[in-house]
Design an enzyme around this catalytic site. Structure first.
Site, PDB file in Angstrom:
ATOM      1  N   ASP A 251       0.836  -1.215   0.000  1.00 33.62           N
ATOM      2  CA  ASP A 251       0.000   0.000   0.000  1.00 33.62           C
ATOM      3  C   ASP A 251       0.863   1.254   0.000  1.00 33.62           C
ATOM      4  O   ASP A 251       0.725   2.125  -0.854  1.00 33.62           O
ATOM      5  CB  ASP A 251      -0.888   0.045   1.250  1.00 33.62           C
ATOM      6  CG  ASP A 251      -1.711  -1.195   1.408  1.00 33.62           C
ATOM      7  OD1 ASP A 251      -2.714  -1.321   0.705  1.00 33.62           O
ATOM      8  OD2 ASP A 251      -1.334  -2.042   2.250  1.00 33.62           O
TER       9      ASP A 251
ATOM     10  N   GLU B 176       1.587  -6.630  -5.848  1.00 34.31           N
ATOM     11  CA  GLU B 176       1.374  -5.661  -6.919  1.00 34.31           C
ATOM     12  C   GLU B 176       2.622  -4.850  -7.254  1.00 34.31           C
ATOM     13  O   GLU B 176       3.042  -4.796  -8.411  1.00 34.31           O
ATOM     14  CB  GLU B 176       0.223  -4.719  -6.500  1.00 34.31           C
ATOM     15  CG  GLU B 176      -0.248  -3.867  -7.639  1.00 34.31           C
ATOM     16  CD  GLU B 176      -1.570  -3.168  -7.357  1.00 34.31           C
ATOM     17  OE1 GLU B 176      -1.706  -2.026  -7.758  1.00 34.31           O
ATOM     18  OE2 GLU B 176      -2.468  -3.772  -6.734  1.00 34.31           O
TER      19      GLU B 176
END
Lengths: 393, 190
Positions: free
Chosen positions: A17, A274
Site C-alpha cells: 500500500d 502488486e
C-alpha cells in the site's frame, strides 16, 4: 494550474500500500508539479521503506511531498480539502474529512485507486463514477491495468532510461555496496520476494542438487524466514548460507531504488503482490509472480488472466515458450510440479527475456498510471466546468 | 425501507442514491484485490428514466425502498398526460414524456391490466403485461413464395401508429400478439 492533491493510504499488511502510494505521490509532485500531501496511517511501515521518514513527526516534508500521519477516528476537522482526493485501495476516508469535502464550494475530484488486475471486467469499471448514497458527492474508480482501456502501470518518466543505463559495471557496484561477492561465470542469480509458499521447499531442493550454481537473494520477511526454516539454518540479514549448488544471501530491508537495482542485477526475479510485480516487468528480465493469496482461490483467476495477456504473442516466438512460463508460474502458485517446471523455464531464459522486452514495449505504449490519472482528473474538471456553465445559462 | 450491501443488490431492487430512487437493471459482482470486491450497477433513475452505469465497493450500504404497485387500466390521454384508472376508479396521471417507449402499446379501449408504480404516492411508471394483443392498421400484402414465417415486413398498429416487424403472412385487420419486453411480434391470433 497547480493542483493540490491529498493521497490517503492505509497500511493493511506488508508494504504494498505505502510503496505504491509513495511512488504515486512522488511522481505527481515531480512530473505534474502537484502539491501533494500523503496521509499515512502507519509511519513505522513507511519509515522502513524510506529511512528519511520520522515516526515521531505527524507532519513532515520528504522531498517534494508533505507527509502527514492520519487516523480515521481522530482526524482534524479543520484540514483544508484540496482539489483532488485519492483514496488508495478503498481505504475509507475519515468521516469528518468527507463532510468537509461536501462543504467545499467546488467538490474535489475524488478518486478511488483500485487494485491491479488483468481481468477483462476491469476495463468495464475503469473511470466509472460511484455516486455517494447519502450525499451529492461522487467518487470515480480508477483501475491500473495492462490495456488502453485501463489506467496503465506506475512508471516514472526516467525509469526505462535508468534501467537501460544500468550496465554490468553498475550492477557490480551495487553488489559491492551490499557486501555481496562478484558474479561468477555460469552462476544464476535469483531474487526471491514471496508470501508463504509451499512450492519453495521443492524448489530449494532442485537448486541445491542441480549442477548449476544458483545464488538466491532472499528479501527481508517471508522469503528469508521460509528459507531459514526450510534449510534449518538461521539467516540474519547480511548473512550467507551455502548448501550444494545453492547459495542464499539474506538481504537487509531494501529501499525502493535499491530493490529496483536488485531486480535489474538478477537473472530471474520472484515477485509477489502488486508493486514488485510491476517493477519486475519494467526490469525487462524473466520473472515469476505470486499474487496476493485470496479466498476462493481468486488469486489463481488473477494469475490466469495475466498469463493470458502476457503470453498472447509467446506462441509466435517459440512453440514451447508459453507452456514453459505458464507451467512454472502455475507450479509456483501450488498447481503442478515446480521442480520439473523450473528446469523447463530455466532452459528457456534467453527466450523468456526476449519475450519480456517485447511485453515492456507494449506496456510502454499505455502511458503511465500517474500521468493517466492526472489527465483523467483534468478531464473531469473540464466536464464539470461545461456542466456548470450550461446550467448557469 | 431496508439496508442492503451493494454486493447483495439484485435487478429490480430500488436503491436510494442521494435521495433519488434508482432501480437496479443489472448488478455484476467482481473480486478485486485482497478479498475486497466491487459491483458494477446499471440502474434506472425512476424519476427521470435516465439509465446510468456506476461502480461501488461491495460493502457499500444502500437504503432499499419498496415501491407501491397497483393494477390499473388505461383510460385516456389529455395531451400532456396518460390517465390510468384503478379498480376503485381513482385516476392517476403519468406525464407523456415519462412513458417513453411504453406509450407505443397504448390504444383506445384497451383492456390490458397494467401495473402502475408509485414512489411517494406519485405514479412514476407503468408495466404492461408481457404479452398484449393489438390490431394491424396497415401492412403491405405478402410477397408470394415464402410462407415459413421467417420473412418479415413492416406493419402499423391501430391507434398508436407504431411500426412493428411482423411475419409476411400477417394482413390488415389481423390481431397479433406482441412481447412488450422485447417489443417483438410473437404470433398472429387465430
Amino acid at each position: 494550474m497547480r493542483r493540490r492533491w491529498d493521497i490517503f493510504c492505509a497500511v493493511v499488511d506488508n508494504f504494498g500500500d505505502i510503496g505504491i502510494c509513495w511512488r504515486l505521490a512522488q511522481q505527481l509532485a515531480d512530473e505534474r508539479a502537484a502539491d501533494v500531501r500523503l496521509w499515512v496511517d502507519d509511519l513505522a511501515a513507511f519509515a522502513r521503506l524510506n529511512p528519511a521518514v520520522s515516526v515521531a513527526d505527524d507532519r513532515q516534508q520528504i522531498g517534494l511531498v508533505e507527509v502527514r500521519h492520519w487516523s480515521r477516528d481522530r482526524f482534524d476537522p479543520h484540514v483544508e480539502v484540496p482539489d483532488v482526493v485519492i483514496e488508495a485501495f478503498a481505504c475509507e476516508l475519515p468521516p469528518t474529512y468527507v463532510e468537509a469535502m461536501s462543504c467545499r464550494q467546488l467538490a474535489p475530484v475524488w478518486i478511488n485507486l483500485e487494485y491491479l488486475s488483468a481481468e477483462e471486467w476491469v476495463e468495464g469499471c475503469h473511470q466509472l463514477a460511484s455516486p455517494r448514497p447519502q450525499s451529492s458527492l461522487s467518487k470515480y474508480f480508477f483501475f491500473p491495468g495492462f490495456t488502453p482501456q485501463t489506467g496503465g502501470l506506475l512508471r516514472e518518466r526516467e525509469l526505462l532510461s535508468q534501467r537501460a543505463a544500468f550496465d554490468d559495471h553498475a550492477a557490480s557496484e551495487f553488489w559491492t555496496r551490499l557486501g555481496i561477492e562478484p558474479r561468477r561465470d555460469g552462476e544464476l542469480r535469483v531474487s526471491l520476494f514471496c508470501y508463504e509458499n509451499i512450492a519453495l521447499e521443492p524448489l530449494l531442493k532442485v537448486w541445491q542438487s542441480g549442477s548449476e550454481a544458483i545464488t538466491v537473494f532472499a528479501t527481508s520477511g517471508f522469503a528469508t524466514q521460509q528459507c531459514a526454516r526450510l534449510l534449518d539454518h538461521p539467516l540474519e540479514p547480511g548473512t550467507k548460507l551455502q548448501q550444494g549448488s545453492l547459495t542464499i544471501y539474506a538481504l537487509p530491508f531494501l529501499t525502493q531504488p535499491d530493490y529496483d537495482r536488485l531486480l535489474w542485477s538478477c537473472d530471474v526475479n520472484f515477485v509477489r503482490g502488486e508493486d514488485s510485480f510491476v517493477r519486475a516487468q519494467w526490469a525487462q528480465l524473466p520473472f515469476i509472480w505470486q499474487p496476493y493469496p485470496q479466498s476462493e482461490e481468486t488469486h489463481l483467476t488473477k494469475l490466469e488472466a495475466f498469463l493470458e495477456r502476457y503470453l498472447q504473442s509467446a506462441a509466435a516466438e517459440s512453440p514451447s515458450l508459453g507452456a514453459a512460463i505458464s507451467q512454472c508460474w502455475q507450479a509456483w502458485n501450488g498447481r503442478g510440479d515446480i521442480a520439473a517446471a523450473w528446469l523447463e523455464f530455466s532452459n528457456q531464459l534467453p527466450l523468456v527475456e526476449r519475450h519480456q522486452m517485447a511485453w515492456v514495449s507494449q506496456l510502454d505504449r499505455l502511458g503511465d498510471l500517474s500521468n493517466n490519472l492526472a489527465d483523467f482528473v483534468e478531464q473531469i474538471e473540464r466536464r464539470r466546468l461545461v456542466t456548470h456553465h450550461s446550467s448557469a445559462l | 425501507m431496508s439496508i442492503r450491501l451493494a454486493g447483495d443488490l439484485r435487478s429490480g431492487n430500488v436503491m436510494m442514491v442521494n435521495n433519488e430512487p434508482m432501480q437496479v437493471v443489472k448488478a455484476v459482482y467482481n473480486k478485486s484485490g485482497r478479498n475486497a470486491a466491487v459491483v458494477k450497477v446499471k440502474a434506472k433513475q425512476l424519476l427521470t428514466g435516465r439509465v446510468t452505469e456506476n461502480v461501488y465497493k461491495a460493502d457499500e450500504k444502500f437504503e432499499i425502498v419498496m415501491l407501491e404497485k397497483k393494477d390499473c387500466t388505461y383510460s385516456y390521454s389529455d395531451g400532456n398526460n396518460y390517465v390510468f384508472v384503478d379498480g376503485e376508479y381513482n385516476q392517476y396521471e403519468i406525464p407523456c414524456e415519462d412513458m417513453a417507449d411504453q406509450a407505443r402499446w397504448l390504444c383506445e379501449g384497451m383492456t390490458d391490466v397494467c401495473e402502475v408504480t408509485f414512489y411517494n404516492e406519485t405514479p412514476i411508471g407503468v408495466e404492461f403485461p408481457q404479452t398484449i394483443v393489438r390490431e394491424i392498421a396497415y401492412t403491405e400484402p405478402a410477397a408470394r413464395g415464402d410462407t415459413s414465417g421467417k420473412v418479415t415486413k413492416s406493419a402499423i398498429l391501430k391507434d398508436s401508429k407504431y411500426e412493428i416487424q411482423v411475419s409476411a403472412f400477417v394482413e390488415i385487420g389481423d390481431k397479433i400478439e406482441i412481447d412488450t419486453v422485447t417489443g417483438e411480434f410473437k404470433k398472429r391470433c387465430t
